[in-house]
Write a protein that holds these residues in place. Sequence first.
Motif, PDB file in Angstrom:
ATOM      1  N   ARG A   1      34.826  30.807  48.377  1.00 25.60           N
ATOM      2  CA  ARG A   1      34.390  31.247  47.057  1.00 25.60           C
ATOM      3  C   ARG A   1      34.854  32.666  46.797  1.00 25.60           C
ATOM      4  NH1 ARG A   1      29.908  33.938  44.674  1.00 25.60           N
ATOM      5  NH2 ARG A   1      29.494  33.137  42.573  1.00 25.60           N
ATOM      6  N   GLY A   2      35.479  32.867  45.647  1.00 30.76           N
ATOM      7  CA  GLY A   2      35.910  34.185  45.247  1.00 30.76           C
ATOM      8  C   GLY A   2      37.248  34.164  44.536  1.00 30.76           C
ATOM      9  N   ILE A   3      37.740  35.343  44.217  1.00 35.80           N
ATOM     10  CA  ILE A   3      39.011  35.500  43.523  1.00 35.80           C
ATOM     11  C   ILE A   3      40.110  35.686  44.558  1.00 35.80           C
ATOM     12  CG2 ILE A   3      40.341  36.998  41.974  1.00 35.80           C
ATOM     13  CD1 ILE A   3      37.707  37.513  40.494  1.00 35.80           C
ATOM     14  N   TRP A   4      41.146  34.878  44.464  1.00 32.71           N
ATOM     15  CA  TRP A   4      42.258  34.973  45.405  1.00 32.71           C
ATOM     16  C   TRP A   4      43.562  35.384  44.737  1.00 32.71           C
ATOM     17  CZ3 TRP A   4      45.350  31.121  43.593  1.00 32.71           C
ATOM     18  CH2 TRP A   4      44.737  30.005  43.041  1.00 32.71           C
ATOM     19  N   PHE A   5      43.591  35.448  43.425  1.00 33.38           N
ATOM     20  CA  PHE A   5      44.741  35.994  42.702  1.00 33.38           C
ATOM     21  C   PHE A   5      44.226  36.581  41.402  1.00 33.38           C
ATOM     22  CE2 PHE A   5      48.312  36.137  39.851  1.00 33.38           C
ATOM     23  CZ  PHE A   5      49.327  36.593  40.664  1.00 33.38           C
ATOM     24  N   PRO A   6      44.597  37.810  41.099  1.00 36.53           N
ATOM     25  CA  PRO A   6      45.528  38.698  41.768  1.00 36.53           C
ATOM     26  C   PRO A   6      44.890  39.356  42.989  1.00 36.53           C
ATOM     27  CG  PRO A   6      44.619  39.825  39.872  1.00 36.53           C
ATOM     28  CD  PRO A   6      44.074  38.421  39.866  1.00 36.53           C
ATOM     29  N   GLN A   7      45.725  39.976  43.788  1.00 35.51           N
ATOM     30  CA  GLN A   7      45.238  40.676  44.968  1.00 35.51           C
ATOM     31  C   GLN A   7      44.351  41.846  44.558  1.00 35.51           C
ATOM     32  OE1 GLN A   7      48.583  41.897  47.308  1.00 35.51           O
ATOM     33  NE2 GLN A   7      49.308  39.826  47.607  1.00 35.51           N
ATOM     34  N   GLY A   8      43.449  42.193  45.451  1.00 37.95           N
ATOM     35  CA  GLY A   8      42.576  43.341  45.219  1.00 37.95           C
ATOM     36  C   GLY A   8      41.182  42.965  44.752  1.00 37.95           C
ATOM     37  N   TYR A   9      40.951  41.692  44.493  1.00 39.70           N
ATOM     38  CA  TYR A   9      39.644  41.253  44.006  1.00 39.70           C
ATOM     39  C   TYR A   9      38.981  40.278  44.980  1.00 39.70           C
ATOM     40  CZ  TYR A   9      41.166  43.415  39.718  1.00 39.70           C
ATOM     41  OH  TYR A   9      41.605  44.321  38.803  1.00 39.70           O
ATOM     42  N   GLU A  10      39.480  40.215  46.203  1.00 43.83           N
ATOM     43  CA  GLU A  10      38.997  39.264  47.186  1.00 43.83           C
ATOM     44  C   GLU A  10      37.515  39.444  47.502  1.00 43.83           C
ATOM     45  OE1 GLU A  10      41.684  41.252  47.684  1.00 43.83           O
ATOM     46  OE2 GLU A  10      43.316  39.812  47.485  1.00 43.83           O
ATOM     47  N   HIS A  11      36.995  40.650  47.306  1.00 46.47           N
ATOM     48  CA  HIS A  11      35.582  40.921  47.601  1.00 46.47           C
ATOM     49  C   HIS A  11      34.639  40.326  46.567  1.00 46.47           C
ATOM     50  CE1 HIS A  11      36.821  43.995  44.767  1.00 46.47           C
ATOM     51  NE2 HIS A  11      35.545  44.149  44.466  1.00 46.47           N
ATOM     52  N   ILE A  12      35.138  40.041  45.371  1.00 50.54           N
ATOM     53  CA  ILE A  12      34.288  39.460  44.323  1.00 50.54           C
ATOM     54  C   ILE A  12      33.865  38.060  44.746  1.00 50.54           C
ATOM     55  CG2 ILE A  12      34.162  38.715  41.900  1.00 50.54           C
ATOM     56  CD1 ILE A  12      34.449  41.726  42.134  1.00 50.54           C
ATOM     57  N   GLY A  13      32.575  37.814  44.763  1.00 54.83           N
ATOM     58  CA  GLY A  13      32.052  36.509  45.108  1.00 54.83           C
ATOM     59  C   GLY A  13      31.673  36.348  46.559  1.00 54.83           C
TER      60      GLY A  13
ATOM     61  N   VAL B   1      53.015  33.670  41.853  1.00 57.65           N
ATOM     62  CA  VAL B   1      51.668  33.495  42.410  1.00 57.65           C
ATOM     63  C   VAL B   1      51.722  33.180  43.902  1.00 57.65           C
ATOM     64  CG1 VAL B   1      49.548  32.125  42.314  1.00 57.65           C
ATOM     65  CG2 VAL B   1      50.692  32.802  40.196  1.00 57.65           C
ATOM     66  N   ILE B   2      52.429  32.148  44.274  1.00 57.83           N
ATOM     67  CA  ILE B   2      52.457  31.724  45.676  1.00 57.83           C
ATOM     68  C   ILE B   2      52.945  32.838  46.607  1.00 57.83           C
ATOM     69  CG2 ILE B   2      53.478  30.088  47.318  1.00 57.83           C
ATOM     70  CD1 ILE B   2      51.255  28.883  45.517  1.00 57.83           C
ATOM     71  N   PRO B   3      54.056  33.530  46.298  1.00 64.33           N
ATOM     72  CA  PRO B   3      54.496  34.593  47.221  1.00 64.33           C
ATOM     73  C   PRO B   3      53.511  35.753  47.333  1.00 64.33           C
ATOM     74  CG  PRO B   3      56.260  34.035  45.697  1.00 64.33           C
ATOM     75  CD  PRO B   3      55.027  33.317  45.239  1.00 64.33           C
ATOM     76  N   ASN B   4      52.623  35.910  46.359  1.00 63.72           N
ATOM     77  CA  ASN B   4      51.685  37.036  46.365  1.00 63.72           C
ATOM     78  C   ASN B   4      50.293  36.667  46.859  1.00 63.72           C
ATOM     79  OD1 ASN B   4      53.171  39.419  45.317  1.00 63.72           O
ATOM     80  ND2 ASN B   4      53.625  37.964  43.688  1.00 63.72           N
ATOM     81  N   LEU B   5      50.139  35.500  47.411  1.00 64.86           N
ATOM     82  CA  LEU B   5      48.831  35.125  47.947  1.00 64.86           C
ATOM     83  C   LEU B   5      48.544  35.808  49.277  1.00 64.86           C
ATOM     84  CD1 LEU B   5      48.480  31.333  47.139  1.00 64.86           C
ATOM     85  CD2 LEU B   5      47.417  33.279  46.001  1.00 64.86           C
TER      86      LEU B   5
END
Length: 82
Positions: free
Chosen positions: A66-78, A54-58
């Motif tokens: 506010r939003g999804i920070w893991f997994p990558q690719g969903y940062e736009h949600i929220g 998790v940490i290396p892939n942040l």
Amino acid sequence: MHPYWIRINGHLGIGVTARSEADALQLLSQAFPSKRAISIEVINDMNDLDQNHVIPNLDAANWLRRGIWFPQGYEHIGTETG
């Protein structure tokens, strides 16, 4: 706002920052409509997360917003609704 770790079947987990548990679960359903939470917990220390995956892939994920920070690719949600 609090960072949460949501465990779901078949996945390492989902990292979400949200206003409440209910808000975190709403973000989960937006990103992964067919997934259901097994458990949800507030993250008090980022050192509690998987240090090998998790940490290396942040990358540059902002776990304070506010939003999804893991997994990558969903940062736009929220982020659309603040």
